[in-house]
Scaffold this active site. Structure first.
Site, PDB file in Angstrom:
ATOM      1  N   ASN A   9       2.458   4.194  -1.762  1.00 22.63           N
ATOM      2  CA  ASN A   9       1.198   3.878  -2.438  1.00 22.63           C
ATOM      3  C   ASN A   9       1.487   2.894  -3.560  1.00 22.63           C
ATOM      4  O   ASN A   9       1.998   3.275  -4.613  1.00 22.63           O
ATOM      5  CB  ASN A   9       0.571   5.170  -2.987  1.00 22.63           C
ATOM      6  CG  ASN A   9      -0.715   4.914  -3.753  1.00 22.63           C
ATOM      7  OD1 ASN A   9      -1.299   3.839  -3.676  1.00 22.63           O
ATOM      8  ND2 ASN A   9      -1.160   5.910  -4.494  1.00 22.63           N
ATOM      9  N   LYS A  11      -0.589   1.412  -5.391  1.00 22.92           N
ATOM     10  CA  LYS A  11      -1.598   1.512  -6.454  1.00 22.92           C
ATOM     11  C   LYS A  11      -2.086   0.107  -6.834  1.00 22.92           C
ATOM     12  O   LYS A  11      -2.150  -0.769  -5.971  1.00 22.92           O
ATOM     13  CB  LYS A  11      -1.051   2.307  -7.640  1.00 22.92           C
ATOM     14  CG  LYS A  11      -0.535   3.698  -7.210  1.00 22.92           C
ATOM     15  CD  LYS A  11      -0.227   4.602  -8.363  1.00 22.92           C
ATOM     16  CE  LYS A  11       0.252   5.957  -7.844  1.00 22.92           C
ATOM     17  NZ  LYS A  11       0.491   6.925  -8.925  1.00 22.92           N
ATOM     18  N   HIS A  98      -6.942  10.976  -3.827  1.00 25.41           N
ATOM     19  CA  HIS A  98      -5.828  10.875  -4.767  1.00 25.41           C
ATOM     20  C   HIS A  98      -6.273  11.342  -6.143  1.00 25.41           C
ATOM     21  O   HIS A  98      -7.417  11.133  -6.557  1.00 25.41           O
ATOM     22  CB  HIS A  98      -5.322   9.427  -4.825  1.00 25.41           C
ATOM     23  CG  HIS A  98      -4.006   9.292  -5.521  1.00 25.41           C
ATOM     24  ND1 HIS A  98      -3.890   9.287  -6.896  1.00 25.41           N
ATOM     25  CD2 HIS A  98      -2.747   9.159  -5.033  1.00 25.41           C
ATOM     26  CE1 HIS A  98      -2.616   9.157  -7.227  1.00 25.41           C
ATOM     27  NE2 HIS A  98      -1.899   9.084  -6.111  1.00 25.41           N
ATOM     28  N   GLU A 100      -5.806  10.282  -9.004  1.00 29.98           N
ATOM     29  CA  GLU A 100      -6.319   9.232  -9.894  1.00 29.98           C
ATOM     30  C   GLU A 100      -7.762   8.882  -9.563  1.00 29.98           C
ATOM     31  O   GLU A 100      -8.560   8.599 -10.459  1.00 29.98           O
ATOM     32  CB  GLU A 100      -5.403   8.003  -9.805  1.00 29.98           C
ATOM     33  CG  GLU A 100      -4.041   8.254 -10.419  1.00 29.98           C
ATOM     34  CD  GLU A 100      -2.973   7.287  -9.979  1.00 29.98           C
ATOM     35  OE1 GLU A 100      -1.833   7.439 -10.450  1.00 29.98           O
ATOM     36  OE2 GLU A 100      -3.257   6.387  -9.160  1.00 29.98           O
ATOM     37  N   GLU A 170      -0.147  16.852  -4.046  1.00 27.85           N
ATOM     38  CA  GLU A 170       0.263  16.184  -5.279  1.00 27.85           C
ATOM     39  C   GLU A 170       0.122  17.137  -6.456  1.00 27.85           C
ATOM     40  O   GLU A 170      -1.000  17.435  -6.865  1.00 27.85           O
ATOM     41  CB  GLU A 170      -0.630  15.005  -5.639  1.00 27.85           C
ATOM     42  CG  GLU A 170      -1.183  14.118  -4.593  1.00 27.85           C
ATOM     43  CD  GLU A 170      -2.121  13.107  -5.265  1.00 27.85           C
ATOM     44  OE1 GLU A 170      -1.654  12.013  -5.552  1.00 27.85           O
ATOM     45  OE2 GLU A 170      -3.290  13.436  -5.520  1.00 27.85           O
ATOM     46  N   GLY A 176       3.584  10.226 -12.203  1.00 31.02           N
ATOM     47  CA  GLY A 176       3.749   9.258 -13.279  1.00 31.02           C
ATOM     48  C   GLY A 176       4.304   9.845 -14.560  1.00 31.02           C
ATOM     49  O   GLY A 176       4.345   9.169 -15.588  1.00 31.02           O
ATOM     50  N   SER A 216       6.327  12.033  -7.969  1.00 23.16           N
ATOM     51  CA  SER A 216       7.578  11.489  -8.515  1.00 23.16           C
ATOM     52  C   SER A 216       8.758  11.731  -7.577  1.00 23.16           C
ATOM     53  O   SER A 216       9.837  12.152  -7.992  1.00 23.16           O
ATOM     54  CB  SER A 216       7.859  12.073  -9.901  1.00 23.16           C
ATOM     55  OG  SER A 216       6.852  11.714 -10.814  1.00 23.16           O
TER      56      SER A 216
END
Length: 254
Positions: A9, A11, A98, A100, A170, A176, A216
């Site tokens: 990904n 992003k 996701h 985010e 996730e 992050g 991560s």
């Protein structure tokens, strides 16, 4: 036997030429170094999709995906991109749900269910993300959170449609942040997800559903994570922007 998958990904990173260069590097490394049957998916910004999809023809195990789609088929939605448009580029996958998108853009489980439906209508395979925040993990309610995300996001699907999707766990607290769920923590949740799928669709479907770890993941921790019985690969963020790191993660399945 369910597929082993490593999905990158990117992003909101990389200019057009940077993206083409990175994809070419990854594709060439994969061609030279990967000896397994693992599936590689690169999910890029929209600007790269058509160009990198055209480069996958000679790489049988490398595919391209988008990072989002709109829930409607077409219309007056300035700035949005539809599933049909994404599919027309040659992309075959799309990341949905996701953390985010959920956090920054307020995407609800109900909205994501619509996006899953429209993706499948246009023969895009959803990589559907689920997972808990730090607060939900610490409060011990993370299993309930994940169960709700499954029930409202994808468990409305028929057995045949559900069998087409990929799930990605996730732990939001590990995205992050440099933190990573331990292999045991990740396996515990992956096993829970598979049991929920089994309860809904039966053991045959559950056994065939690929569940990726996204939090991560890097070349150092990937071997321990991927050795867990219910972890079938990874949804890779930062490490997917480095061809060497991403390829080394893919090679864990060699």
């Amino acid at each position: 036997m369910r597929k082993k998958i490593v999905a990158g990904n990117w992003k909101m990173n990389l200019g057009y030429q940077e993206g083409i260069s990175l994809f070419s590097e990854v594709a060439n490394m994969v061609k030279d170094e990967v000896i397994g049957n693992q599936q590689i998916i690169v999910c890029s910004p929209f600007i790269h999709l058509h160009s990198i999809a055209s480069l996958t023809n000679e790489h049988k195990n490398v595919f391209v995906g988008a990072q989002n789609i709109h829930q409607e088929d077409a219309g007056a939605y300035t700035g949005e991109v539809s599933a049909k448009q994404v599919r027309s580029t040659g992309a075959a996958y799309v990341i949905l749900g996701h953390s985010e998108r959920r956090a920054y853009f307020g995407e609800s489980d109900e909205l994501l269910a619509k996006k899953v439906n429209i993706a499948l209508t246009h023969n895009l395979v959803p990589i559907f993300c689920i997972g808990e925040t730090k607060e939900e993990r610490e409060s011990g309610e993370f299993f309930d959170v994940i169960k709700k995300q499954l029930e409202k996001g994808v468990f409305h699907l028929s057995e045949s449609d559900f069998s087409k999707i990929i799930l990605a766990y996730e732990p939001v607290w590990a995205i992050g942040t440099g933190l990573t769920a331990s292999p045991e923590q990740a396996q515990e949740v992956h096993a829970f997800i598979r049991k929920e799928v089994e309860a809904k669709y039966g053991s045959a479907v559950a056994d065939e559903t690929s569940i990726l770890y996204g939090g991560s993941c890097n070349p150092k921790n990937a071997p321990d994570l991927f050795s867990q019985p219910d972890i079938d690969g990874g949804l890779i963020g930062g490490a997917s922007l480095k061809s060497r790191d991403f390829t080394d993660i893919v090679k864990v399945f060699n």
